[in-house]
Design an enzyme around this catalytic site. Structure first.
Site, PDB file in Angstrom:
ATOM      1  N   GLN A 149      86.240   5.825  78.907  1.00 26.75           N
ATOM      2  CA  GLN A 149      86.982   5.212  80.017  1.00 26.75           C
ATOM      3  C   GLN A 149      86.943   3.695  79.873  1.00 26.75           C
ATOM      4  O   GLN A 149      87.558   2.984  80.656  1.00 26.75           O
ATOM      5  CB  GLN A 149      86.351   5.603  81.356  1.00 26.75           C
ATOM      6  CG  GLN A 149      86.377   7.096  81.618  1.00 26.75           C
ATOM      7  CD  GLN A 149      85.408   7.478  82.733  1.00 26.75           C
ATOM      8  OE1 GLN A 149      85.745   7.409  83.903  1.00 26.75           O
ATOM      9  NE2 GLN A 149      84.210   7.878  82.361  1.00 26.75           N
ATOM     10  N   ASP A 200      86.726  -1.959  76.358  1.00 23.81           N
ATOM     11  CA  ASP A 200      86.117  -3.106  75.674  1.00 23.81           C
ATOM     12  C   ASP A 200      86.127  -3.025  74.150  1.00 23.81           C
ATOM     13  O   ASP A 200      85.778  -3.994  73.474  1.00 23.81           O
ATOM     14  CB  ASP A 200      84.688  -3.332  76.182  1.00 23.81           C
ATOM     15  CG  ASP A 200      83.803  -2.081  76.069  1.00 23.81           C
ATOM     16  OD1 ASP A 200      83.967  -1.320  75.091  1.00 23.81           O
ATOM     17  OD2 ASP A 200      82.935  -1.884  76.947  1.00 23.81           O
ATOM     18  N   HIS A 229      91.643   5.065  79.391  1.00 21.99           N
ATOM     19  CA  HIS A 229      92.020   4.017  80.354  1.00 21.99           C
ATOM     20  C   HIS A 229      92.593   2.790  79.653  1.00 21.99           C
ATOM     21  O   HIS A 229      92.634   1.703  80.229  1.00 21.99           O
ATOM     22  CB  HIS A 229      90.821   3.634  81.230  1.00 21.99           C
ATOM     23  CG  HIS A 229      90.459   4.697  82.233  1.00 21.99           C
ATOM     24  ND1 HIS A 229      89.342   4.653  83.032  1.00 21.99           N
ATOM     25  CD2 HIS A 229      91.087   5.860  82.562  1.00 21.99           C
ATOM     26  CE1 HIS A 229      89.294   5.732  83.807  1.00 21.99           C
ATOM     27  NE2 HIS A 229      90.343   6.474  83.533  1.00 21.99           N
ATOM     28  N   SER A 247      79.887   7.334  86.528  1.00 23.59           N
ATOM     29  CA  SER A 247      79.513   7.841  87.851  1.00 23.59           C
ATOM     30  C   SER A 247      80.169   9.193  88.118  1.00 23.59           C
ATOM     31  O   SER A 247      79.741   9.929  89.003  1.00 23.59           O
ATOM     32  CB  SER A 247      79.953   6.841  88.930  1.00 23.59           C
ATOM     33  OG  SER A 247      81.341   6.619  88.836  1.00 23.59           O
ATOM     34  N   PRO A 299      70.974   6.313  84.425  1.00 20.46           N
ATOM     35  CA  PRO A 299      69.788   6.057  85.253  1.00 20.46           C
ATOM     36  C   PRO A 299      69.863   6.635  86.662  1.00 20.46           C
ATOM     37  O   PRO A 299      68.850   6.727  87.346  1.00 20.46           O
ATOM     38  CB  PRO A 299      69.749   4.530  85.321  1.00 20.46           C
ATOM     39  CG  PRO A 299      71.157   4.110  85.152  1.00 20.46           C
ATOM     40  CD  PRO A 299      71.841   5.152  84.320  1.00 20.46           C
TER      41      PRO A 299
HETATM   42  P1  OAD Z   1      80.938   3.307  87.296  1.00 20.38           P
HETATM   43  O1  OAD Z   1      80.597   1.895  87.613  1.00 20.38           O
HETATM   44  O2  OAD Z   1      81.603   4.110  88.363  1.00 20.38           O
HETATM   45  O3  OAD Z   1      79.627   4.098  86.864  1.00 20.38           O
HETATM   46  C1  OAD Z   1      78.753   3.569  85.915  1.00 20.38           C
HETATM   47  C2  OAD Z   1      77.638   4.541  85.683  1.00 20.38           C
HETATM   48  O4  OAD Z   1      76.818   4.039  84.634  1.00 20.38           O
HETATM   49  C3  OAD Z   1      76.724   4.771  86.895  1.00 20.38           C
HETATM   50  O5  OAD Z   1      76.494   6.157  87.051  1.00 20.38           O
HETATM   51  C4  OAD Z   1      75.440   4.041  86.514  1.00 20.38           C
HETATM   52  O6  OAD Z   1      74.278   4.660  87.049  1.00 20.38           O
HETATM   53  C5  OAD Z   1      75.464   4.190  85.009  1.00 20.38           C
HETATM   54  N1  OAD Z   1      74.690   3.160  84.275  1.00 20.38           N
HETATM   55  C6  OAD Z   1      74.395   1.891  84.647  1.00 20.38           C
HETATM   56  N2  OAD Z   1      73.679   1.282  83.687  1.00 20.38           N
HETATM   57  C7  OAD Z   1      73.514   2.176  82.672  1.00 20.38           C
HETATM   58  C8  OAD Z   1      72.864   2.163  81.382  1.00 20.38           C
HETATM   59  N3  OAD Z   1      72.225   1.080  80.947  1.00 20.38           N
HETATM   60  N4  OAD Z   1      72.900   3.284  80.640  1.00 20.38           N
HETATM   61  C9  OAD Z   1      73.546   4.397  81.077  1.00 20.38           C
HETATM   62  N5  OAD Z   1      74.173   4.470  82.263  1.00 20.38           N
HETATM   63  C10 OAD Z   1      74.169   3.377  83.053  1.00 20.38           C
HETATM   64  O7  OAD Z   1      81.805   3.286  85.952  1.00 20.38           O
HETATM   65  P2  OAD Z   1      82.747   4.440  85.345  1.00 20.38           P
HETATM   66  O8  OAD Z   1      82.231   5.781  85.692  1.00 20.38           O
HETATM   67  O9  OAD Z   1      82.972   4.098  83.930  1.00 20.38           O
HETATM   68  O10 OAD Z   1      88.881   2.697  85.824  1.00 20.38           O
HETATM   69  O11 OAD Z   1      84.073   4.170  86.162  1.00 20.38           O
HETATM   70  C11 OAD Z   1      85.210   4.914  85.860  1.00 20.38           C
HETATM   71  C12 OAD Z   1      86.449   4.095  86.067  1.00 20.38           C
HETATM   72  O12 OAD Z   1      86.416   3.457  87.345  1.00 20.38           O
HETATM   73  C13 OAD Z   1      86.626   2.936  85.112  1.00 20.38           C
HETATM   74  O13 OAD Z   1      87.131   3.313  83.861  1.00 20.38           O
HETATM   75  C14 OAD Z   1      87.600   2.065  85.845  1.00 20.38           C
HETATM   76  C15 OAD Z   1      86.969   2.115  87.219  1.00 20.38           C
HETATM   77  O14 OAD Z   1      87.822   1.920  88.274  1.00 20.38           O
HETATM   78  C16 OAD Z   1      90.006   1.972  85.829  1.00 20.38           C
HETATM   79  O15 OAD Z   1      89.987   0.752  85.848  1.00 20.38           O
HETATM   80  C17 OAD Z   1      91.248   2.786  85.779  1.00 20.38           C
END
Ligand code: OAD
Length: 259
Positions: free
Chosen positions: A101, A104, A119, A207, A232
């Site tokens: 998703q 980068d 995405h 998430s 985490p």
């Molecule tokens: P989120 O910000 O919703 O979730 C990030 C997840 O990564 C959370 O569950 C954190 O606990 C976890 N996390 C944080 N630090 C970490 C680490 N060091 N190692 C492993 N996990 C870690 O981001 P996404 O799920 O990617 O879409 O969000 C999905 C989409 O929402 C994105 O692609 C973007 C956003 O709106 C668009 O822009 C269309």
């Protein structure tokens, strides 16, 4: 738990599904963690092209701050141990592909070859009115951001059209090819098909809040995959195995030792 995950990965047929957490240790903020991007920049204003276009005219300084943050983190982001572990697993024939998703480009920089960027990506510019596409590297993208920020801060009447980069073929405005809210995903059918072939779906740093990407674990499971989730916190993914911790610390432990 780690042993079970190691065994699953060592058996091959792994497809990874990654989110912002896989790049968190590269210094790129996630979206929904406290202090994350959407915590500081309202997604209805900054997460869609329509919203950004409106903000650029009405609150150019706010868009300049948003782009400034992107510029700061992207300029110094480098692949992490997590990105490298996934690339290594692909080299070893254990990972069949990465569905990400993220926009980068860090999976490719780490050496992953089959990456589905559902995405979109900052490494592609696409014509807004013309049919051209252009591949750019991170350095070029940072320059695009610099020009946009300078334009927003100095233009008499700032607008999105006036700060977009121009097509080298015909001079028409281009935009970075990321998927904003309300836009169609890129290659989602291909991602679903790949998820269905997985023996193991390795979900890292997401998430599970954003559809339809968040449906992929259930798609893989319905086709017989085991789901391993790494992160985490409490992601809303149904997982068979959960590994709590940072991606950069856990994923290298899943790479089988050679010899
Ligand atoms: P989120 O910000 O919703 O979730 C990030 C997840 O990564 C959370 O569950 C954190 O606990 C976890 N996390 C944080 N630090 C970490 C680490 N060091 N190692 C492993 N996990 C870690 O981001 P996404 O799920 O990617 O879409 O969000 C999905 C989409 O929402 C994105 O692609 C973007 C956003 O709106 C668009 O822009 C269309």
């Amino acid at each position: 738990m780690k042993e079970r995950a190691r065994e699953l990965v060592a058996g091959g047929g792994v497809v990874a599904l990654t989110g912002a957490g896989v790049s968190a240790e590269a210094g790129i903020p996630t979206f929904r963690d406290p202090g994350g991007l959407w915590d500081r920049f309202e997604p209805s204003r900054f997460g869609s092209w329509k919203g950004l276009g409106r903000e650029a005219m009405e609150r150019p300084d706010a868009v300049a701050s948003f782009l400034g943050e992107l510029r700061r983190v992207l300029a110094r982001a480098r692949p992490t141990d997590a990105h490298r572990a996934l690339a290594r697993l692909e080299d070893m024939g254990l990972v069949d592909g990465v569905i990400t998703q993220n926009v980068d480009g860090l999976h490719q920089e780490a050496g992953s070859r089959r990456v589905l960027e559902i995405h979109g990506s900052f490494t592609q510019l696409v014509g807004v009115v013309c049919p051209h596409r252009e591949e750019i590297d991170r350095r070029r993208f940072v320059e695009v951001l610099d020009r946009a920020i300078a334009g927003l801060r100095s233009a008499f009447v700032p607008s999105m059209a006036s700060i977009l980069p121009r097509c080298s073929a015909d001079g028409a405005p281009m935009r970075p090819d990321f998927v904003g809210f309300g836009e169609a995903l890129h290659g989602f059918e291909e991602a679903e098909a790949l998820a269905r072939t997985a023996r193991v779906l390795l979900v890292v740093g997401t998430s599970g809040d954003v559809m339809p990407a968040a449906s992929l674990p259930d798609t893989a499971r319905a086709a017989g995959a085991s789901v391993v989730e790494v992160g985490p916190g409490d992601a809303t993914i149904h997982a068979d195995v959960r590994l709590r911790g940072r991606a950069g610390e856990i994923l290298p432990l899943l790479v089988p030792e050679e010899g």
